[in-house]
Design an enzyme around this catalytic site. Sequence first.
Site, mmCIF file in Angstrom:
data_model
loop_
_atom_site.group_PDB
_atom_site.id
_atom_site.type_symbol
_atom_site.label_atom_id
_atom_site.label_comp_id
_atom_site.label_asym_id
_atom_site.label_seq_id
_atom_site.Cartn_x
_atom_site.Cartn_y
_atom_site.Cartn_z
ATOM 1 N N ASN A 129 48.755 -43.027 66.657
ATOM 2 C CA ASN A 129 49.767 -42.414 65.972
ATOM 3 C C ASN A 129 50.671 -41.765 66.532
ATOM 4 O OD1 ASN A 129 47.821 -40.247 66.796
ATOM 5 N ND2 ASN A 129 47.483 -39.615 64.686
ATOM 6 N N ARG A 175 50.117 -28.676 69.491
ATOM 7 C CA ARG A 175 49.119 -27.616 69.083
ATOM 8 C C ARG A 175 49.693 -26.488 68.996
ATOM 9 N NH1 ARG A 175 47.296 -31.765 67.953
ATOM 10 N NH2 ARG A 175 44.920 -32.586 68.383
ATOM 11 N N GLN A 199 43.181 -24.594 61.704
ATOM 12 C CA GLN A 199 43.490 -25.662 60.596
ATOM 13 C C GLN A 199 42.449 -25.787 59.775
ATOM 14 O OE1 GLN A 199 47.020 -27.958 62.501
ATOM 15 N NE2 GLN A 199 45.451 -28.965 62.739
ATOM 16 N N HIS A 247 49.223 -30.268 58.547
ATOM 17 C CA HIS A 247 49.324 -31.354 59.829
ATOM 18 C C HIS A 247 49.275 -32.801 59.562
ATOM 19 C CE1 HIS A 247 47.220 -31.866 63.949
ATOM 20 N NE2 HIS A 247 48.336 -32.646 63.781
#
Length: 401
Positions: free
Chosen positions: A147, A285, A314, A333
């Site tokens: 990705n 991050r 998260q 995210h």
Amino acid sequence: MSKILIVLYPDPVTGYPPEYARDTIPSINDYPGGATLPSPQALDFTPGELLGCVSGGLGLRDWLESEGHTVVVTSDKEGPDSVFERELPDADIVISQPFWPAYLTPERIEKARNLKLVVTAGIGSDHTDLDAANARGITVAEVTYSNSISVAEHTVMQVLVLVRDFVKQHEISAAGGWNIADAVERSYDLEGMRVGVFAAGRIGRAVIERLAPFGVHLSYTDRFRLSEDYERKYNLTYHDSIESLVQNIDVLTVHAPLTAETRGLLNTELLNTMPRGAYIVNPARAAIADRDAIVQALESGQLAGYAGDVWDPQPAPVDHPWRTMPHNAMTPHTSGTSLSGQARYAAGTREILEDWFAGNDIRPEYLIVEGGSYKGVGATSYAKVPTKADEGQAELSQATS
């Protein structure tokens, strides 16, 4: 047979989609630079389906159960009574995504006495304590590059959203207004700005290549310097440190892995060395940035905008200050979990599992740790100090975000 614990984000609030906005997704034959896409023996899903949620199950459940494995798929991962905590002690394999990570702390790794393999469906394995994994001889793997372009596209989008001040303009439009002066009082052209890229791995390089046509002045810093030909092609200026880079840019994009060296790096001291009114886009991050320092820099005007889609922890709590800080363009995210990206990292996860069960070597570009030490991409991205042998794997280091 193995027990496989898969932690995925919850289904849509409206239920698993019966249909999608598009009937197909484009077929990608290879990655830039010639790297090959995941190559599992078979797939049990149609590319373009929602795979990253519980009902999607990464397209793995039917295959794994047909092979005799026990499969637990859950989104419940918080607290001592969560499904994740209850099922972890006898799990052989744990799979999760960076977008809804199953945090494997040293304490949880100690508790998981059967754990042998941890797979990140996507890129970025810092939600697993890699030192603890090494100490136990646990293999950690991720689906490198699956990705990367998804994240690069999201980064370019957020750069433009910040610089053009899109969020405010859209809010005015949605509210029925036509307040042109209010809409453009913080809107600039990206053309001519100085853009710095922190870590020029595959995502960082994809951002460079996509921003170059905008007529920006590009610079970067990385543990491994890019080739002279590449620097010349994109008119890149190299800086040997992040401290040097940030003093000479208008926009910073962040693509480094989270390590002991990068944690908290974007702190008040560093932010104050940037030109006033700079922008930061961080899809890497969240913990690379000091949470409160970012808020203060936006409130003081030292930063003109901050965007990204990574949070710490998260999912982020509802009162996380990045949700409401001024001039932010944060998203959940989502950058790497587009439906297109999901098809690739689900396929890569299956490939890793097929190799694992067959006793075959996992691709080096997928490996983070194995046999008690950093291997493959992990050796050049997460290890604290590169060795001579690591330097020979510089190209592999470019495969990680």
